[in-house]
Motif scaffolding. Structure first.
Motif, PDB file in Angstrom:
ATOM      1  N   ASN A 124      -7.578  46.860  14.466  1.00 42.71           N
ATOM      2  CA  ASN A 124      -6.458  46.191  15.116  1.00 42.71           C
ATOM      3  C   ASN A 124      -6.550  46.462  16.600  1.00 42.71           C
ATOM      4  O   ASN A 124      -7.508  47.065  17.098  1.00 42.71           O
ATOM      5  CB  ASN A 124      -5.127  46.659  14.527  1.00 42.71           C
ATOM      6  N   VAL A 125      -5.536  46.016  17.332  1.00 44.99           N
ATOM      7  CA  VAL A 125      -5.556  46.140  18.783  1.00 44.99           C
ATOM      8  C   VAL A 125      -5.549  47.602  19.215  1.00 44.99           C
ATOM      9  O   VAL A 125      -6.240  47.997  20.164  1.00 44.99           O
ATOM     10  CB  VAL A 125      -4.359  45.380  19.385  1.00 44.99           C
ATOM     11  N   VAL A 126      -4.784  48.434  18.538  1.00 46.99           N
ATOM     12  CA  VAL A 126      -4.705  49.848  18.901  1.00 46.99           C
ATOM     13  C   VAL A 126      -6.069  50.517  18.770  1.00 46.99           C
ATOM     14  O   VAL A 126      -6.494  51.278  19.660  1.00 46.99           O
ATOM     15  CB  VAL A 126      -3.658  50.558  18.021  1.00 46.99           C
ATOM     16  N   TRP A 127      -6.780  50.231  17.686  1.00 51.18           N
ATOM     17  CA  TRP A 127      -8.119  50.789  17.510  1.00 51.18           C
ATOM     18  C   TRP A 127      -9.079  50.284  18.574  1.00 51.18           C
ATOM     19  O   TRP A 127      -9.948  51.029  19.052  1.00 51.18           O
ATOM     20  CB  TRP A 127      -8.647  50.453  16.122  1.00 51.18           C
ATOM     21  N   ALA A 166      -8.294  45.615  33.009  1.00 50.63           N
ATOM     22  CA  ALA A 166      -8.166  44.206  32.615  1.00 50.63           C
ATOM     23  C   ALA A 166      -8.334  44.043  31.102  1.00 50.63           C
ATOM     24  O   ALA A 166      -7.579  43.298  30.456  1.00 50.63           O
ATOM     25  CB  ALA A 166      -9.198  43.359  33.358  1.00 50.63           C
ATOM     26  N   ALA A 167      -9.316  44.755  30.530  1.00 47.59           N
ATOM     27  CA  ALA A 167      -9.530  44.658  29.081  1.00 47.59           C
ATOM     28  C   ALA A 167      -8.332  45.196  28.305  1.00 47.59           C
ATOM     29  O   ALA A 167      -7.887  44.595  27.323  1.00 47.59           O
ATOM     30  CB  ALA A 167     -10.800  45.411  28.694  1.00 47.59           C
ATOM     31  N   MET A 172      -3.287  44.361  25.148  1.00 49.08           N
ATOM     32  CA  MET A 172      -1.838  44.522  25.020  1.00 49.08           C
ATOM     33  C   MET A 172      -1.146  43.166  24.903  1.00 49.08           C
ATOM     34  O   MET A 172      -0.184  43.006  24.141  1.00 49.08           O
ATOM     35  CB  MET A 172      -1.300  45.289  26.230  1.00 49.08           C
ATOM     36  N   ILE A 173      -1.648  42.186  25.662  1.00 48.58           N
ATOM     37  CA  ILE A 173      -1.078  40.830  25.559  1.00 48.58           C
ATOM     38  C   ILE A 173      -1.302  40.267  24.161  1.00 48.58           C
ATOM     39  O   ILE A 173      -0.414  39.629  23.572  1.00 48.58           O
ATOM     40  CB  ILE A 173      -1.696  39.910  26.628  1.00 48.58           C
ATOM     41  N   GLN A 178       1.055  38.644  19.047  1.00 51.88           N
ATOM     42  CA  GLN A 178       1.036  38.625  17.588  1.00 51.88           C
ATOM     43  C   GLN A 178       2.434  38.751  17.005  1.00 51.88           C
ATOM     44  O   GLN A 178       2.724  38.210  15.945  1.00 51.88           O
ATOM     45  CB  GLN A 178       0.154  39.764  17.058  1.00 51.88           C
ATOM     46  N   ARG A 179       3.314  39.470  17.728  1.00 61.98           N
ATOM     47  CA  ARG A 179       4.689  39.574  17.242  1.00 61.98           C
ATOM     48  C   ARG A 179       5.371  38.214  17.275  1.00 61.98           C
ATOM     49  O   ARG A 179       6.071  37.828  16.335  1.00 61.98           O
ATOM     50  CB  ARG A 179       5.469  40.575  18.095  1.00 61.98           C
ATOM     51  N   GLY A 180       5.169  37.476  18.388  1.00 56.58           N
ATOM     52  CA  GLY A 180       5.745  36.134  18.462  1.00 56.58           C
ATOM     53  C   GLY A 180       5.134  35.201  17.439  1.00 56.58           C
ATOM     54  O   GLY A 180       5.833  34.392  16.818  1.00 56.58           O
TER      55      GLY A 180
END
Length: 406
Positions: A124-127, A166-167, A172-173, A178-180
């Motif tokens: 996922n994004v956190v990883w 930037a990455a 984070m964006i 993904q929540r929206g």
């Protein structure tokens, strides 16, 4: 991009797409660094840059493996191999290019960026953020160690940190978006489910109206026109049989038949032949022409809708045409099966048909519409009536239903 994906696939698909992108960027950076080192060595062979070129080869291999497999093993292998390789690359560049200059820092930045973009085992994004951070730490430590060993000080690389920020911002964006998407997707799934329920409800209502006309209303009309006295035994049997159908809810299971059913019905086993046999038992002379094998192209749902519709047409011939002769012509094509019911009776004007005449509207049109078919009626007073019924074949029915839903 991920709105239409199922919830259990959305996160994985976005993370996988990001991993592919950053692995591709890492491979390009390493390739550019390799080409740059080879070019420098070719222009001045007195500089021993061969070890720097060799150090890039295992990194190129691990990036390719990481892009293909994206597992924890290859992610860790890339870091474990890339750390010493980066140190050896930086040691060679700093020692052979004195002063290091713009070209040397450019080559070092390329390798640092390639080490930072570790997009393998990020589930996922956190990883993904975690692995990018680890990649930056390992690469910066390797270059710093080589710089301290050769120069005695550490030279900063601001370009790498700018790209890192930037990455992380992009990641984070993605996480926030993904929540929206999750909220929007829930509404889309609910709308799709409501549309499916509405379609199913329409099919059941149309079938129930047609069955009601074919059974209760038809029998009431027969009773009303029957002579005074005891009821005809055949009419009694027909009423009893239809009551069993209504009470047993067989019509409901017929309405819910899956259009993808692989069962095929040839002429001898078709419901249409049974319908024509019943009409002939009522002393209606029915001539059957055309391609009888075309019925085998229908699925169970199409066959179940076609036979009652043709039955109603034949009942209309008996009750309203003033003639006891009819012709049923069957035609087939790869996309549909057509049945034409023709009589040379007194005809009628469909626009002037009373509201109480539900045969064509309920038993024919709506029943055929539930299987994505069409009905056309040509009738002229004094010249007879022709009813064309078209039902899509089993192979074409799913495509018609998808286009209708869209």
């Amino acid at each position: 991009m991920s709105i239409g994906l199922p919830a259990h696939l959305r996160k994985e698909s976005v993370t996988r797409a990001f991993a592919r992108v950053i692995n591709a960027v890492a491979f390009v950076c390493l390739t550019l660094a390799f080409v740059g080192v080879v070019t420098l060595y070719a222009s001045d062979t007195s500089r021993n840059l061969v070890p720097a070129a060799i150090a890039l080869i295992p990194m190129l291999i691990t990036v390719r493996l990481l892009n293909r497999y994206r597992t924890m093993f290859f992610t860790v292998a890339h870091l474990l191999i890339g750390g010493p390789a980066t140190y050896w690359f930086a040691l060679t560049i700093i020692s052979q290019l004195r002063p290091v200059g713009v070209v040397g820092h450019y080559l070092l930045d390329l390798v640092l960026i390639a080490m930072m973009f570790v997009g393998g085992a990020g589930r996922n994004v956190v990883w993904s953020i975690l692995w990018c951070t680890v990649g930056v730490a390992v690469s910066q430590a390797s270059v710093a160690l080589a710089s301290l060993q050769i120069q005695g000080f550490v030279h900063p690389h601001p370009t790498v940190f700018v790209i890192y920020v930037a990455a992380i911002s992009v990641l984070m964006i993605l996480r926030l978006s993904q929540r929206g998407v999750r909220r929007v997707q829930s509404h889309l799934h609910r709308a799709a489910r409501d549309d499916e329920f509405a379609s199913l409800r329409y099919g059941i209502e149309a079938t129930s109206a047609a069955v009601m006309h074919d059974t209760v209303l038809s029998h009431l009309a027969a009773i009303a026109h029957a002579p005074f006295g005891a009821m005809n035994p055949k009419l009694q049997r027909d009423i009893s049989r239809d009551l069993e159908v209504l009470v047993g809810e067989e019509w409901l299971s017929e309405a819910a038949l899956d259009s993808s059913d692989s069962v095929r019905h040839d002429w001898q086993n078709s419901a249409l032949l049974a319908t024509i046999t019943e009409a002939r038992a009522l002393e209606l002379v029915v001539e059957v022409t055309g391609d009888l094998t075309a019925l085998s192209r229908l699925d169970s749902r199409g066959d179940a809708a076609l036979a009652p519709a043709v039955k109603q047409c034949l009942v209309n011939v008996i009750n309203h045409s003033g003639t006891m002769r009819a012709e049923v012509a069957i035609f087939g094509s790869p996309s549909e099966v057509s049945v034409l019911v023709v009589d040379a009776g007194k005809g009628f004007n469909e626009a002037e048909t009373g509201a109480d005449r539900l045969g064509l509207r309920q038993s024919v049109r709506r029943r055929i519409e539930t299987v994505s078919g069409t009905v056309q009626v040509w009738s002229t007073p004094g010249l007879g009536t022709s009813v064309m019924i078209r039902v899509p074949t089993a192979e074409n029915a799913p495509a018609l239903e998808r286009s209708a839903a869209q």
